[in-house]
Write an enzyme that holds these catalytic residues in place. Structure first.
Site, PDB file in Angstrom:
ATOM      1  N   ASN A 130      -9.916 -14.286  -7.705  1.00  0.00           N
ATOM      2  CA  ASN A 130      -9.225 -15.434  -7.087  1.00  0.00           C
ATOM      3  C   ASN A 130     -10.042 -15.889  -5.887  1.00  0.00           C
ATOM      4  O   ASN A 130     -11.089 -15.303  -5.557  1.00  0.00           O
ATOM      5  CB  ASN A 130      -7.795 -15.027  -6.695  1.00  0.00           C
ATOM      6  CG  ASN A 130      -6.923 -16.215  -6.298  1.00  0.00           C
ATOM      7  OD1 ASN A 130      -6.886 -17.221  -7.016  1.00  0.00           O
ATOM      8  ND2 ASN A 130      -6.251 -16.133  -5.173  1.00  0.00           N
ATOM      9  N   LYS A 131      -9.561 -16.906  -5.218  1.00  0.00           N
ATOM     10  CA  LYS A 131     -10.274 -17.489  -4.080  1.00  0.00           C
ATOM     11  C   LYS A 131     -10.746 -16.429  -3.093  1.00  0.00           C
ATOM     12  O   LYS A 131     -10.034 -15.464  -2.819  1.00  0.00           O
ATOM     13  CB  LYS A 131      -9.343 -18.502  -3.398  1.00  0.00           C
ATOM     14  CG  LYS A 131      -9.891 -19.229  -2.205  1.00  0.00           C
ATOM     15  CD  LYS A 131     -11.216 -19.910  -2.445  1.00  0.00           C
ATOM     16  CE  LYS A 131     -11.201 -20.896  -3.586  1.00  0.00           C
ATOM     17  NZ  LYS A 131     -12.559 -21.386  -3.940  1.00  0.00           N
ATOM     18  N   ASP A 147      -8.024 -16.943 -10.963  1.00  0.00           N
ATOM     19  CA  ASP A 147      -8.946 -17.801 -11.714  1.00  0.00           C
ATOM     20  C   ASP A 147      -9.449 -17.131 -12.987  1.00  0.00           C
ATOM     21  O   ASP A 147      -9.891 -17.793 -13.911  1.00  0.00           O
ATOM     22  CB  ASP A 147     -10.122 -18.215 -10.835  1.00  0.00           C
ATOM     23  CG  ASP A 147      -9.663 -19.250  -9.827  1.00  0.00           C
ATOM     24  OD1 ASP A 147      -9.030 -18.860  -8.827  1.00  0.00           O
ATOM     25  OD2 ASP A 147      -9.889 -20.450 -10.052  1.00  0.00           O
ATOM     26  N   ARG A 204      -8.903 -29.393  -8.654  1.00  0.00           N
ATOM     27  CA  ARG A 204      -9.364 -28.011  -8.543  1.00  0.00           C
ATOM     28  C   ARG A 204      -8.167 -27.132  -8.902  1.00  0.00           C
ATOM     29  O   ARG A 204      -7.078 -27.631  -9.165  1.00  0.00           O
ATOM     30  CB  ARG A 204      -9.967 -27.677  -7.165  1.00  0.00           C
ATOM     31  CG  ARG A 204      -9.489 -28.431  -5.978  1.00  0.00           C
ATOM     32  CD  ARG A 204      -8.079 -28.171  -5.594  1.00  0.00           C
ATOM     33  NE  ARG A 204      -7.798 -26.749  -5.437  1.00  0.00           N
ATOM     34  CZ  ARG A 204      -6.635 -26.191  -5.503  1.00  0.00           C
ATOM     35  NH1 ARG A 204      -5.544 -26.925  -5.737  1.00  0.00           N
ATOM     36  NH2 ARG A 204      -6.455 -24.899  -5.347  1.00  0.00           N
ATOM     37  N   GLY A 205      -8.382 -25.823  -8.895  1.00  0.00           N
ATOM     38  CA  GLY A 205      -7.321 -24.922  -9.344  1.00  0.00           C
ATOM     39  C   GLY A 205      -7.539 -24.653 -10.831  1.00  0.00           C
ATOM     40  O   GLY A 205      -7.769 -25.595 -11.612  1.00  0.00           O
TER      41      GLY A 205
HETATM   42  O1  MRU Z   1     -11.782 -23.437  -5.580  1.00  0.00           O
HETATM   43  P1  MRU Z   1     -10.400 -23.772  -6.029  1.00  0.00           P
HETATM   44  O2  MRU Z   1      -9.637 -24.595  -5.054  1.00  0.00           O
HETATM   45  O3  MRU Z   1     -10.384 -24.369  -7.422  1.00  0.00           O
HETATM   46  O4  MRU Z   1      -9.723 -22.357  -6.125  1.00  0.00           O
HETATM   47  C1  MRU Z   1      -8.394 -22.259  -6.470  1.00  0.00           C
HETATM   48  C2  MRU Z   1      -7.896 -20.878  -6.424  1.00  0.00           C
HETATM   49  O5  MRU Z   1      -8.591 -19.925  -6.176  1.00  0.00           O
HETATM   50  C3  MRU Z   1      -6.497 -20.705  -6.824  1.00  0.00           C
HETATM   51  O6  MRU Z   1      -5.939 -19.608  -6.184  1.00  0.00           O
HETATM   52  C4  MRU Z   1      -6.483 -20.480  -8.297  1.00  0.00           C
HETATM   53  O7  MRU Z   1      -7.120 -21.460  -9.020  1.00  0.00           O
HETATM   54  C5  MRU Z   1      -5.169 -20.156  -8.747  1.00  0.00           C
HETATM   55  S1  MRU Z   1      -4.631 -21.049 -10.104  1.00  0.00           S
HETATM   56  C6  MRU Z   1      -3.070 -21.639  -9.858  1.00  0.00           C
END
Ligand code: MRU
Length: 365
Positions: free
Chosen positions: A253-254, A243, A50-51
């Site tokens: 973002n998250k 994101d 993820r990320g």
């Molecule tokens: O749902 P996820 O774990 O993929 O979300 C990740 C995030 O929101 C991160 O902050 C984001 O991808 C930042 S990228 C380094």
């Protein structure tokens, strides 16, 4: 297992890729092997990986695997477009996923040499991987200046971050964590407030794991404590990942990032978003147009952790209470102090972003 600094790497035979199974951290550090398109789709969908940057890189390798599976088939191009469509559908918000796939599709469309198509897609995936490492490394250098500046007049620097925008979300170094790692290496005294990041707890589980591994002082706080520590003068700087950044500087973002930005603004705390250029969606003007992933309510009604070495989940809500699980939110540009990129730090607006990336305001990616 062999411990790897990177979150994704090729196996020795170069027949597939290893990733760290992020669903099991911090209780277990286990690898997960991907050697088919279906494997890549599964890994992204189930959040083995993820990320934003990491899912983009995984998808690029997924296209290599799809080419290997369909090499020599009459309807090769059709099969490749189908694979890209399936990979793209796994997670809708992070633009890096579409970006990685577009790079591979473009390469297919523009290829003129007669060499192996499988090899060409493999090489492109490798290139995307190395570029991510370089961009994240440079984000560290750019963001370091902000931390250094605070350290010179204050001593210990307290940084708050949300979710995991660390090396586990990328290939190496991370985005929001990269300046933190560089500052720590330079001997700057710092401490990180880690938002736990419900419902999946990427902060508590992954960011804390990374920081502990790097020996960086940190404290995990429940998400709803962030406003309190800001109001009590215990935070000097907020750095989060992203994101998808739209061309006007809105940052998705998250979920929970937006409320951190509001609290930071109310307390005059600089709020920075760190991202590689692969996260900028030049085709999208405003944050409100970003598709927001809605995930299973089960992630809200249960908590997953480990007990005696075993991963287990427990229910925490009444059986019939409905839940909603929005994966991301949008922080409007007006709440963002600056965008830390591999090219430098920009204000969160179209003119500055275009200038930094020499991007024509009217053209696409
Ligand atoms: O749902 P996820 O774990 O993929 O979300 C990740 C995030 O929101 C991160 O902050 C984001 O991808 C930042 S990228 C380094």
């Amino acid at each position: 297992m062999e411990y790897h600094r990177r979150s994704i790497w090729l196996n020795e035979e170069r027949t597939g890729i290893f990733v760290i199974d992020q669903r099991l951290l911090p209780g277990k550090v286990e690898t997960f092997f991907i050697d088919s398109t279906e494997g890549a789709i599964h890994a992204i969908q189930e959040m083995v990986v993820r990320g934003a940057p990491l899912i983009g890189v995984t998808a690029a390798y997924g296209m290599w695997l799809a080419a290997r599976e369909n090499d020599g088939e009459e309807n090769f191009t059709e099969k490749m477009v189908e694979a890209a469509t399936k990979l793209r559908a796994t997670r809708p918000t992070a633009v890096n996923l579409a970006w990685g796939l577009e790079r591979q599709l473009r390469l297919l469309a523009e290829r003129k040499d007669s060499g192996s198509v499988v090899e060409a897609l493999f090489n492109e995936a490798e290139k995307i991987t190395e570029e991510d490492v370089e961009m994240c490394k440079e984000i560290g250098q750019q963001g370091l200046k902000l931390i250094e500046e605070i350290a010179t007049h204050k001593g210990r620097v307290n940084i708050l971050t949300h979710c995991n925008a660390g090396r586990l979300a990328c290939v190496e170094y991370g985005t929001a964590t990269s300046p933190i790692y560089v500052a720590h290496e330079r001997g700057i005294d710092l401490h990180v407030w880690v938002d736990e990041t419900r419902p999946r707890l990427q902060g508590a589980k992954l960011t804390a794991f990374e920081l502990a591994e790097a020996g960086i002082p940190h404290t995990i706080i429940p998400d709803n404590a962030a406003g309190h520590v800001m109001a009590r003068g215990m935070v000097d700087l907020v750095i989060v990942g992203c994101d998808r950044l739209t061309s006007n500087g809105d940052a998705c973002n998250k979920i929970g990032t937006y409320t951190k930005a509001l609290a930071a603004r109310d307390n005059n705390i600089p709020f920075y978003v760190a991202l590689p250029s692969s996260t900028i969606d030049w085709n999208m003007e405003r944050g409100e147009d970003i598709p927001i992933e809605e995930r299973s309510g089960g992630e809200v009604s249960t908590i997953t952790g480990s007990s005696k070495g075993k991963t287990c989940s427990v229910t925490i809500t009444p059986e019939n209470s409905p839940t909603a699980n929005y994966g991301f939110d949008v922080t409007p540009a007006r709440l963002i102090t600056g965008i830390i990129t591999e090219k430098g730090i920009s204000h969160a607006n179209k003119d500055d972003l275009c200038k930094l990336f020499s991007h024509e305001p009217s053209t696409n990616h």
